[in-house]
Design an enzyme around this catalytic site. Structure first.
Site, PDB file in Angstrom:
ATOM      1  N   SER A 130       0.899  -1.230   0.054  1.00  0.00           N
ATOM      2  CA  SER A 130       0.028  -0.024   0.019  1.00  0.00           C
ATOM      3  C   SER A 130       0.663   1.301  -0.006  1.00  0.00           C
ATOM      4  CB  SER A 130      -0.901   0.026   1.191  1.00  0.00           C
ATOM      5  OG  SER A 130      -0.197  -0.105   2.495  1.00  0.00           O
ATOM      6  N   SER A 186       7.732   4.444   0.897  1.00  0.00           N
ATOM      7  CA  SER A 186       7.141   5.857   0.281  1.00  0.00           C
ATOM      8  C   SER A 186       6.957   6.993   1.647  1.00  0.00           C
ATOM      9  CB  SER A 186       5.733   5.510  -0.300  1.00  0.00           C
ATOM     10  OG  SER A 186       5.868   4.641  -1.182  1.00  0.00           O
ATOM     11  N   ALA A 237      10.155   9.172   2.097  1.00  0.00           N
ATOM     12  CA  ALA A 237      10.958  10.038   1.130  1.00  0.00           C
ATOM     13  C   ALA A 237      10.914  11.402   1.635  1.00  0.00           C
ATOM     14  CB  ALA A 237       9.978  10.006  -0.161  1.00  0.00           C
ATOM     15  N   GLN A 238      12.175  12.085   1.557  1.00  0.00           N
ATOM     16  CA  GLN A 238      12.413  13.404   2.195  1.00  0.00           C
ATOM     17  C   GLN A 238      12.392  14.295   1.057  1.00  0.00           C
ATOM     18  OE1 GLN A 238      16.038  13.479   3.980  1.00  0.00           O
ATOM     19  NE2 GLN A 238      15.235  12.382   5.704  1.00  0.00           N
ATOM     20  N   GLY A 239      13.299  14.243  -0.103  1.00  0.00           N
ATOM     21  CA  GLY A 239      13.468  15.230  -1.203  1.00  0.00           C
ATOM     22  C   GLY A 239      12.273  15.549  -1.845  1.00  0.00           C
ATOM     23  N   GLU A 289      17.839  19.017  -7.327  1.00  0.00           N
ATOM     24  CA  GLU A 289      18.597  18.052  -6.819  1.00  0.00           C
ATOM     25  C   GLU A 289      19.726  17.684  -7.768  1.00  0.00           C
ATOM     26  OE1 GLU A 289      16.495  14.778  -5.055  1.00  0.00           O
ATOM     27  OE2 GLU A 289      15.244  16.050  -3.974  1.00  0.00           O
ATOM     28  N   HIS A 328      23.298   5.416  -0.538  1.00  0.00           N
ATOM     29  CA  HIS A 328      23.373   6.677  -0.295  1.00  0.00           C
ATOM     30  C   HIS A 328      24.485   7.007   0.704  1.00  0.00           C
ATOM     31  CE1 HIS A 328      22.000  10.832   0.994  1.00  0.00           C
ATOM     32  NE2 HIS A 328      21.051  10.684   0.168  1.00  0.00           N
ATOM     33  N   ARG A 364      26.916  10.716  -6.076  1.00  0.00           N
ATOM     34  CA  ARG A 364      26.473   9.755  -4.784  1.00  0.00           C
ATOM     35  C   ARG A 364      27.271   8.794  -4.734  1.00  0.00           C
ATOM     36  NH1 ARG A 364      19.938   8.785  -4.081  1.00  0.00           N
ATOM     37  NH2 ARG A 364      19.855  10.806  -3.463  1.00  0.00           N
ATOM     38  N   GLU A 393       9.063   0.048  -6.658  1.00  0.00           N
ATOM     39  CA  GLU A 393      10.397  -0.390  -6.393  1.00  0.00           C
ATOM     40  C   GLU A 393      10.745  -1.809  -6.774  1.00  0.00           C
ATOM     41  OE1 GLU A 393      12.263   1.673  -3.342  1.00  0.00           O
ATOM     42  OE2 GLU A 393      14.051   0.533  -3.336  1.00  0.00           O
ATOM     43  N   ARG A 433      19.559   5.407 -10.360  1.00  0.00           N
ATOM     44  CA  ARG A 433      18.660   6.092 -10.468  1.00  0.00           C
ATOM     45  C   ARG A 433      18.933   7.594 -10.135  1.00  0.00           C
ATOM     46  NH1 ARG A 433      14.873   7.571  -5.484  1.00  0.00           N
ATOM     47  NH2 ARG A 433      16.837   7.743  -4.502  1.00  0.00           N
TER      48      ARG A 433
HETATM   49  C1  LIG Z   1      14.871   7.421   3.316  1.00  0.00           C
HETATM   50  C2  LIG Z   1      14.109   7.287   1.966  1.00  0.00           C
HETATM   51  C3  LIG Z   1      14.077   8.720   1.216  1.00  0.00           C
HETATM   52  C4  LIG Z   1      13.803   8.521  -0.093  1.00  0.00           C
HETATM   53  N1  LIG Z   1      13.526   9.775  -0.739  1.00  0.00           N
HETATM   54  C5  LIG Z   1      12.907   9.775  -1.954  1.00  0.00           C
HETATM   55  C6  LIG Z   1      12.561  11.161  -2.621  1.00  0.00           C
HETATM   56  O1  LIG Z   1      12.792  12.219  -2.146  1.00  0.00           O
HETATM   57  N2  LIG Z   1      12.123  10.966  -3.617  1.00  0.00           N
HETATM   58  C7  LIG Z   1      11.774   9.767  -4.404  1.00  0.00           C
HETATM   59  O2  LIG Z   1      11.329   9.918  -5.517  1.00  0.00           O
HETATM   60  N3  LIG Z   1      12.253   8.620  -3.841  1.00  0.00           N
HETATM   61  C8  LIG Z   1      12.491   8.442  -2.532  1.00  0.00           C
HETATM   62  N4  LIG Z   1      12.839   7.325  -1.985  1.00  0.00           N
HETATM   63  C9  LIG Z   1      12.463   6.083  -2.795  1.00  0.00           C
HETATM   64  C10 LIG Z   1      10.956   5.947  -2.591  1.00  0.00           C
HETATM   65  O3  LIG Z   1      10.521   6.167  -1.336  1.00  0.00           O
HETATM   66  C11 LIG Z   1      10.731   4.302  -3.057  1.00  0.00           C
HETATM   67  O4  LIG Z   1      11.405   3.998  -4.201  1.00  0.00           O
HETATM   68  C12 LIG Z   1       9.134   4.331  -3.206  1.00  0.00           C
HETATM   69  O5  LIG Z   1       8.473   4.956  -2.402  1.00  0.00           O
HETATM   70  C13 LIG Z   1       8.700   2.916  -3.339  1.00  0.00           C
HETATM   71  O6  LIG Z   1       7.224   2.786  -3.426  1.00  0.00           O
HETATM   72  P1  LIG Z   1       6.788   1.531  -3.631  1.00  0.00           P
HETATM   73  O7  LIG Z   1       5.120   1.697  -3.463  1.00  0.00           O
HETATM   74  O8  LIG Z   1       7.144   0.585  -4.610  1.00  0.00           O
HETATM   75  O9  LIG Z   1       6.954   0.774  -2.250  1.00  0.00           O
HETATM   76  P2  LIG Z   1       6.831   1.073  -0.743  1.00  0.00           P
HETATM   77  O10 LIG Z   1       6.459   2.447  -0.542  1.00  0.00           O
HETATM   78  O11 LIG Z   1       8.132   0.539   0.012  1.00  0.00           O
HETATM   79  O12 LIG Z   1       5.595   0.242  -0.181  1.00  0.00           O
HETATM   80  C14 LIG Z   1       5.743  -1.255  -0.003  1.00  0.00           C
HETATM   81  C15 LIG Z   1       4.422  -1.882   0.271  1.00  0.00           C
HETATM   82  O13 LIG Z   1       4.310  -3.368   0.353  1.00  0.00           O
HETATM   83  C16 LIG Z   1       3.942  -3.823   1.600  1.00  0.00           C
HETATM   84  N5  LIG Z   1       4.689  -5.209   1.795  1.00  0.00           N
HETATM   85  C17 LIG Z   1       5.988  -5.593   1.657  1.00  0.00           C
HETATM   86  N6  LIG Z   1       6.041  -7.083   1.534  1.00  0.00           N
HETATM   87  C18 LIG Z   1       4.705  -7.340   1.836  1.00  0.00           C
HETATM   88  C19 LIG Z   1       4.125  -8.636   1.919  1.00  0.00           C
HETATM   89  N7  LIG Z   1       4.878  -9.992   1.838  1.00  0.00           N
HETATM   90  N8  LIG Z   1       2.716  -8.743   2.080  1.00  0.00           N
HETATM   91  C20 LIG Z   1       2.110  -7.651   2.162  1.00  0.00           C
HETATM   92  N9  LIG Z   1       2.579  -6.595   1.880  1.00  0.00           N
HETATM   93  C21 LIG Z   1       3.982  -6.426   1.824  1.00  0.00           C
HETATM   94  C22 LIG Z   1       4.634  -3.103   2.654  1.00  0.00           C
HETATM   95  O14 LIG Z   1       3.947  -3.124   3.948  1.00  0.00           O
HETATM   96  C23 LIG Z   1       4.222  -1.498   1.916  1.00  0.00           C
HETATM   97  O15 LIG Z   1       2.684  -1.246   2.130  1.00  0.00           O
HETATM   98  C24 LIG Z   1      13.398   7.397  -0.656  1.00  0.00           C
HETATM   99  C25 LIG Z   1      13.413   6.170   0.091  1.00  0.00           C
HETATM  100  C26 LIG Z   1      13.861   6.131   1.448  1.00  0.00           C
HETATM  101  C27 LIG Z   1      13.966   5.215   2.138  1.00  0.00           C
END
Ligand SMILES: Cc1cc2nc3c(=O)[nH]c(=O)nc-3n(C[C@H](O)[C@H](O)[C@H](O)COP(=O)(O)OP(=O)(O)OC[C@H]3O[C@@H](n4cnc5c(N)ncnc54)[C@H](O)[C@@H]3O)c2cc1C
Length: 531
Positions: free
Chosen positions: A11, A44, A47-49, A116, A244, A291, A377, A388
């Site tokens: 989610s 998600s 995410a800071q930036g 950035e 990072h 980076r 991701e 990236r």
């Molecule tokens: C500290 C930090 C800063 C960042 N800053 C930025 C930024 O500024 N800009 C940017 O573009 N990106 C940034 N990123 C990267 C970005 O946040 C992620 O790549 C992106 O949010 C991934 O989104 P997603 O929906 O694919 O996965 P996620 O947001 O990680 O969501 C994964 C979901 O899957 C669920 N899940 C996992 N395994 C299971 C399972 N077996 N069963 C059920 N549910 C499961 C989790 O509970 C969660 O709900 C940053 C990342 C980090 C860690």
């Protein structure tokens, strides 16, 4: 047993966006699951930036150029073009029209666009230094408003269901592999349920937690990749793990990201004795080098001198008041663990941050398995190539979340679910051993150490071979343990972690050429014979 039209696993921004788009048809039933108790908890949220939009002196062409140049020659141009052209409109639809995220604005009402590293224009929308938190808050609220989305928390997917792997009918062995949902572990009820779906969308995020030092929260352990791999999906670019340079290294706040903007504002890296060192690695850019260069420099200083961390000094270079105004979250998080960044340097280490590889998908999020999509991701659209470009991942999750939903809407008619009679319920009969948290935690830490030292920032054939041998041995042990042990979320994660660690290590050993964030000391030039 549950049945639904679409099962979405995860989610975060990608899964939530896909769910909201699919829910526009009130006749369509969607089950959205997350292993967390809180649907906002995800990468998600941290995410800071910010998220890419289109700034005043910007264009789709310029963004494509920046993405391809960051990707070091390995980015798929068509995917970059889709993000650049569709991104702004789709961002409006989901984050401004549907959900109204309060992005920072000028006094006149226009957006404040951030800049950035490696972006040739100002184009990043943000909400202070807490953009992810603001986005996930409004997306989670929007999910609750849709009656045809059933949101299940504390629900961990265990394995994807396919007829050849799971059916009781022996003739199903000859069926092509298609996905029909997942076995899902209900952490509250401690039971596994079949969730059958016409289409499944994986949105499980990244793998940072496979490494000892990471900016990622505990859920980023590669569950989706493990499940997809066992089901037979194609996984690509797994050697490209982005690190990072600066994550906080203080007990109680390990991995908290110290934004690149701190160096952008004049922050300088120092050894623990107070010696600046970036000039030795990049005399021109010094602390503002790319980076991967900064990360490797810190890593080299740590390894060759036995440091547990290095220091990042902003206090000497910026007034205290300005630091508090520019970095409110970083300031308060450091203060919480006893570091006043307006007066003293910050202990930092490089940390695994983003997974550029993943389940291979096409431009609509379709994986190599029928009825299985992957977004965000966990997927690899090819856009990031070998590295990236900062702040592209939130937008990629949003754009492909919507594209996958649109594709699903074209092919799946509501209430078309697979036959259930041949998919057996979860069989717990042989599971006699209680899950041992000490064993699970110990094994997880071993994997994280192997990945950090042998499959980390600086790789070599010897290190990678050693990692593969040790991980294979661990996988055998863990698989035997898994077959006898009562299920828990930790055990599910451990099994996936070792599987995905092996995928990354094998991809890294196979690719002898340093490119982007895959760096080998024994790199050979492209075109040379592969050893
Ligand atoms: C500290 C930090 C800063 C960042 N800053 C930025 C930024 O500024 N800009 C940017 O573009 N990106 C940034 N990123 C990267 C970005 O946040 C992620 O790549 C992106 O949010 C991934 O989104 P997603 O929906 O694919 O996965 P996620 O947001 O990680 O969501 C994964 C979901 O899957 C669920 N899940 C996992 N395994 C299971 C399972 N077996 N069963 C059920 N549910 C499961 C989790 O509970 C969660 O709900 C940053 C990342 C980090 C860690």
């Amino acid at each position: 047993m549950k049945t639904t039209d679409v099962l979405i696993i995860g989610s975060g921004i990608a899964g939530a966006t896909a769910a909201l788009k699919l829910a526009e048809d009130p006749g369509r039933r969607i089950i959205l699951i997350t292993r967390e108790p809180d649907p906002e908890e995800s990468n998600s949220r941290y995410a800071q930036g910010g998220i890419i939009h289109r700034g005043p002196d910007d264009s789709a062409d310029l963004l494509v150029q920046d993405i391809l140049s960051a990707g070091a020659g390995a980015s798929l141009p068509e995917a970059a073009r889709i993000l650049a052209e569709e991104g702004p409109q789709r961002l409006h639809e989901v984050l401004l029209a549907e959900s109204a995220v309060d992005f920072d604005r000028e006094p006149g009402g226009g957006f404040v666009y951030g800049q950035e590293a490696a972006h040739s224009a100002r184009r990043i929308l943000h909400v202070g230094d807490g953009t992810g938190r603001a986005i996930m808050k409004v997306l989670a609220a929007a999910l609750q408003r849709r009656p045809n989305i059933e949101l299940l928390t504390n629900a961990t997917a265990v394995d994807l269901i396919t007829y050849p792997h799971h059916s009781r009918d022996p003739l199903d062995t000859y069926q092509p592999i298609a996905c029909h949902g997942a076995y899902v572990f209900d952490r509250n009820g401690q039971a596994v349920h079949r969730t059958l779906a016409a289409v499944t969308i994986l949105a499980t995020g990244g793998i940072g937690r496979l490494y000892r030092n990471t900016t990622n929260p505990p859920g980023a352990r590669g569950d989706g990749l493990g499940m997809a791999s066992r089901a037979g999906a194609r996984i690509i670019n797994a050697e490209y793990v982005q690190f990072h340079p600066t994550a906080l290294s203080v007990p109680g706040a390990e991995g908290f990201l110290i934004s690149e903007a701190v160096r952008g504002e004049g922050g300088v890296l120092l050894t623990p004795e107070g010696r600046p060192f970036m000039e030795n690695y990049d005399p021109h850019w010094k602390d503002l080098a790319p980076r991967d260069v900064v990360s490797r420099a810190i890593h080299t200083e740590m390894e060759s001198n036995g440091y547990s961390h290095v220091l990042l000094d902003i206090a000497t270079h910026m007034a205290a008041e300005a630091i508090r105004a520019r970095f409110p979250n970083i300031h308060s998080e450091c203060l919480r663990v006893g570091i006043d960044i307006t007066r003293e340097p910050i202990p930092v280490v490089p940390a695994a941050h983003y997974f550029c590889g993943g389940v291979q998908v096409d431009l609509w999020g379709r994986s190599s398995i029928e009825n299985l999509y992957a977004v965000g991701e966990v997927s690899c659209t090819g856009m990031h190539g070998a590295n990236r470009l900062a702040s592209t991942s939130l937008l990629e999750g949003l754009v492909w979340g919507m594209r996958a939903a649109e594709d699903v809407a074209r092919i799946v008619k509501p209430h078309h679910t697979p036959r259930s009679e041949d998919i057996p319920p979860w069989d717990e009969s042989g599971l006699t051993v209680d899950s041992d948290p000490a064993l699970i935690q110990g094994d997880m830490q071993t994997i994280q150490n192997i990945m950090w030292h042998y499959v980390g920032l600086v790789r070599s054939g010897d290190r990678l071979s050693r990692a593969i041998r040790e991980l294979r041995h661990m996988q055998n042990e863990i698989e035997t343990f898994y077959r006898r042990t009562k299920l828990s979320d930790g055990l599910i994660g451990l099994r996936n972690a070792v599987e995905v660690a092996l995928i990354v290590a094998q991809a890294a050993r196979h690719n002898h050429h340093s490119r982007g964030c895959h760096y080998r000391v024994d790199s050979v030039e492209v075109g040379d014979r592969l050893l």
